[in-house]
Write a protein that holds these residues in place. Structure first.
Motif, PDB file in Angstrom:
ATOM      1  N   THR A  19       0.804  -1.211   0.000  1.00  0.00           N
ATOM      2  CA  THR A  19       0.000   0.000   0.000  1.00  0.00           C
ATOM      3  C   THR A  19       0.841   1.267   0.000  1.00  0.00           C
ATOM      4  OG1 THR A  19      -1.801  -1.155   1.140  1.00  0.00           O
ATOM      5  CG2 THR A  19      -1.783   1.253   1.289  1.00  0.00           C
ATOM      6  N   GLU A  20       1.933   1.294   0.762  1.00  0.00           N
ATOM      7  CA  GLU A  20       2.736   2.512   0.857  1.00  0.00           C
ATOM      8  C   GLU A  20       3.420   2.820  -0.474  1.00  0.00           C
ATOM      9  OE1 GLU A  20       2.817   0.088   3.311  1.00  0.00           O
ATOM     10  OE2 GLU A  20       1.368   1.329   4.412  1.00  0.00           O
ATOM     11  N   THR A  47       0.990  -2.565  -4.999  1.00  0.00           N
ATOM     12  CA  THR A  47      -0.376  -3.080  -5.041  1.00  0.00           C
ATOM     13  C   THR A  47      -0.982  -2.973  -3.652  1.00  0.00           C
ATOM     14  OG1 THR A  47       0.312  -4.683  -6.724  1.00  0.00           O
ATOM     15  CG2 THR A  47      -1.813  -5.058  -5.680  1.00  0.00           C
ATOM     16  N   LEU A  48      -2.204  -2.485  -3.569  1.00  0.00           N
ATOM     17  CA  LEU A  48      -2.852  -2.326  -2.276  1.00  0.00           C
ATOM     18  C   LEU A  48      -2.903  -3.656  -1.533  1.00  0.00           C
ATOM     19  CD1 LEU A  48      -5.831   0.015  -3.269  1.00  0.00           C
ATOM     20  CD2 LEU A  48      -3.698   0.661  -2.134  1.00  0.00           C
ATOM     21  N   ASN A  49      -2.444  -3.640  -0.284  1.00  0.00           N
ATOM     22  CA  ASN A  49      -2.526  -4.790   0.622  1.00  0.00           C
ATOM     23  C   ASN A  49      -1.727  -6.012   0.156  1.00  0.00           C
ATOM     24  OD1 ASN A  49      -4.453  -3.467   2.403  1.00  0.00           O
ATOM     25  ND2 ASN A  49      -5.937  -3.767   0.757  1.00  0.00           N
ATOM     26  N   ALA A  50      -0.753  -5.789  -0.716  1.00  0.00           N
ATOM     27  CA  ALA A  50       0.083  -6.907  -1.167  1.00  0.00           C
ATOM     28  C   ALA A  50       1.270  -7.089  -0.232  1.00  0.00           C
ATOM     29  CB  ALA A  50       0.580  -6.665  -2.590  1.00  0.00           C
ATOM     30  N   GLY A  51       1.726  -8.318  -0.135  1.00  0.00           N
ATOM     31  CA  GLY A  51       2.908  -8.638   0.650  1.00  0.00           C
ATOM     32  C   GLY A  51       3.831  -9.537  -0.139  1.00  0.00           C
ATOM     33  N   ALA A  52       4.795 -10.118   0.543  1.00  0.00           N
ATOM     34  CA  ALA A  52       5.782 -10.958  -0.125  1.00  0.00           C
ATOM     35  C   ALA A  52       5.138 -12.144  -0.834  1.00  0.00           C
ATOM     36  CB  ALA A  52       6.812 -11.453   0.894  1.00  0.00           C
ATOM     37  N   GLY A  53       4.082 -12.690  -0.246  1.00  0.00           N
ATOM     38  CA  GLY A  53       3.408 -13.830  -0.863  1.00  0.00           C
ATOM     39  C   GLY A  53       2.783 -13.479  -2.197  1.00  0.00           C
ATOM     40  N   GLN A  74       9.633  -2.787  -1.195  1.00  0.00           N
ATOM     41  CA  GLN A  74       9.103  -2.344   0.097  1.00  0.00           C
ATOM     42  C   GLN A  74       8.964  -3.522   1.050  1.00  0.00           C
ATOM     43  OE1 GLN A  74       5.056  -0.869   0.083  1.00  0.00           O
ATOM     44  NE2 GLN A  74       4.971  -1.042   2.314  1.00  0.00           N
ATOM     45  N   VAL A  75       9.382  -3.321   2.277  1.00  0.00           N
ATOM     46  CA  VAL A  75       9.203  -4.330   3.322  1.00  0.00           C
ATOM     47  C   VAL A  75       7.767  -4.263   3.816  1.00  0.00           C
ATOM     48  CG1 VAL A  75       9.878  -5.015   5.657  1.00  0.00           C
ATOM     49  CG2 VAL A  75      11.623  -4.259   4.023  1.00  0.00           C
ATOM     50  N   THR A  76       7.033  -5.348   3.697  1.00  0.00           N
ATOM     51  CA  THR A  76       5.640  -5.414   4.141  1.00  0.00           C
ATOM     52  C   THR A  76       5.517  -6.329   5.355  1.00  0.00           C
ATOM     53  OG1 THR A  76       5.289  -7.115   2.445  1.00  0.00           O
ATOM     54  CG2 THR A  76       4.655  -4.856   1.891  1.00  0.00           C
ATOM     55  N   ARG A  92      -4.715 -10.601  -2.381  1.00  0.00           N
ATOM     56  CA  ARG A  92      -5.072  -9.608  -1.380  1.00  0.00           C
ATOM     57  C   ARG A  92      -4.636 -10.148  -0.022  1.00  0.00           C
ATOM     58  NH1 ARG A  92      -9.038  -5.854  -2.646  1.00  0.00           N
ATOM     59  NH2 ARG A  92      -8.531  -5.056  -0.578  1.00  0.00           N
ATOM     60  N   ASN A  93      -3.397  -9.865   0.333  1.00  0.00           N
ATOM     61  CA  ASN A  93      -2.800 -10.501   1.503  1.00  0.00           C
ATOM     62  C   ASN A  93      -3.373 -10.013   2.828  1.00  0.00           C
ATOM     63  OD1 ASN A  93       0.538 -10.750   0.030  1.00  0.00           O
ATOM     64  ND2 ASN A  93      -1.266 -12.029  -0.268  1.00  0.00           N
ATOM     65  N   ASP A  94      -4.304  -9.052   2.785  1.00  0.00           N
ATOM     66  CA  ASP A  94      -4.977  -8.611   4.011  1.00  0.00           C
ATOM     67  C   ASP A  94      -6.181  -9.486   4.324  1.00  0.00           C
ATOM     68  OD1 ASP A  94      -6.313  -7.639   1.710  1.00  0.00           O
ATOM     69  OD2 ASP A  94      -7.298  -6.079   2.885  1.00  0.00           O
ATOM     70  N   ARG A  95      -6.545 -10.385   3.412  1.00  0.00           N
ATOM     71  CA  ARG A  95      -7.736 -11.217   3.595  1.00  0.00           C
ATOM     72  C   ARG A  95      -7.383 -12.551   4.235  1.00  0.00           C
ATOM     73  NH1 ARG A  95     -11.860  -9.212   0.180  1.00  0.00           N
ATOM     74  NH2 ARG A  95     -11.410  -6.978  -0.073  1.00  0.00           N
TER      75      ARG A  95
END
Length: 225
Positions: A19-20, A47-53, A74-76, A92-95
């Motif tokens: 997100t950042e 990408t919004l709410n994306a992480g390493a996965g 970016q470090v998430t 959507r890694n926030d889900r």
């Protein structure tokens, strides 16, 4: 991804992140500011709410990064990585998708069908039993470290990490990137080109993005000298 869409020819810097990096509400996130500063194409793959996965599951993103001159990653947070205790959505890694039998046995008195978002689940579990939550924290941190090492190894060009602390959501879980300590980031230094840390969140967001772009530009200039 934020974009804008570009013709990926010649020299460019790929900037995957969450997100950042995407910079919602900002006219010019640090990626655009870096491009202006160094005069080289910088591709915003935030990408919004994306992480390493999410990055590891995206073959197109890995291909774009593989053809770049360098990568700014970016470090998430560790909460956005599937692990042995729970599974998150692949994009959507926030889900939150499901709890493993191990997590259900750790919290037998919790109904996991009530949760759609990972933060909501983690807040509830921590409030329910902070001592048991430490087992969950350790698992998230271990999985994050393994996933980040795998992601960095899949990014062929030199990688520079960007750490942007944010106060998002309720404060009960800490600042973003959630559960990622300075020591965890520092442990990655031997396999990356450098680490840039944004000023603390007391500054306006636009100012923090300018600081990141400036620090990245200075670091790249030193490396080229």
């Amino acid at each position: 991804m934020r974009g804008p869409r570009r013709r990926l020819a010649g020299r460019y810097i790929a900037c995957p992140g969450g997100t950042e990096t995407f910079g919602p509400g900002l006219e010019a996130p640090f990626v655009a500011l870096l491009e202006r500063r160094i005069g080289q194409s910088c591709i915003n793959l935030g990408t919004l709410n994306a992480g390493a996965g999410a990055h590891l599951n995206d073959a197109a993103l890995l291909d774009i990064c593989g053809r770049a001159e360098r990568v700014v990653l970016q470090v998430t947070g560790a909460h956005g990585v599937s692990n042995r205790l729970f599974t998150v959505h692949p994009r959507r890694n926030d889900r939150f998708l499901k709890a493993s039998p191990v997590l259900r046995s750790l919290y037998p008195d919790i109904d996991f069908t009530e949760f759609c978002y990972t933060r909501h689940m983690l807040l509830a579990l921590k409030a329910h039993d902070a001592a048991r939550f430490e087992t969950l924290r350790e698992e998230m941190c271990t999985a994050w470290t393994m996933r980040m090492r795998k992601l960095i190894s899949n990014l062929a060009p030199p990688v520079t990490l960007v750490v942007m602390s944010e106060r998002r959501g309720k404060a009960g879980l800490g600042e973003d990137p959630l559960f990622v300590t300075p020591a965890m980031v520092e442990a990655l230094r031997p396999i990356v080109d450098g680490i840039v840390t944004a000023p603390r969140p007391h500054l306006p967001e636009a100012a923090r993005h300018r600081a990141v772009a400036r620090a990245l530009g200075e670091a790249f200039a030193l490396q080229a000298a």
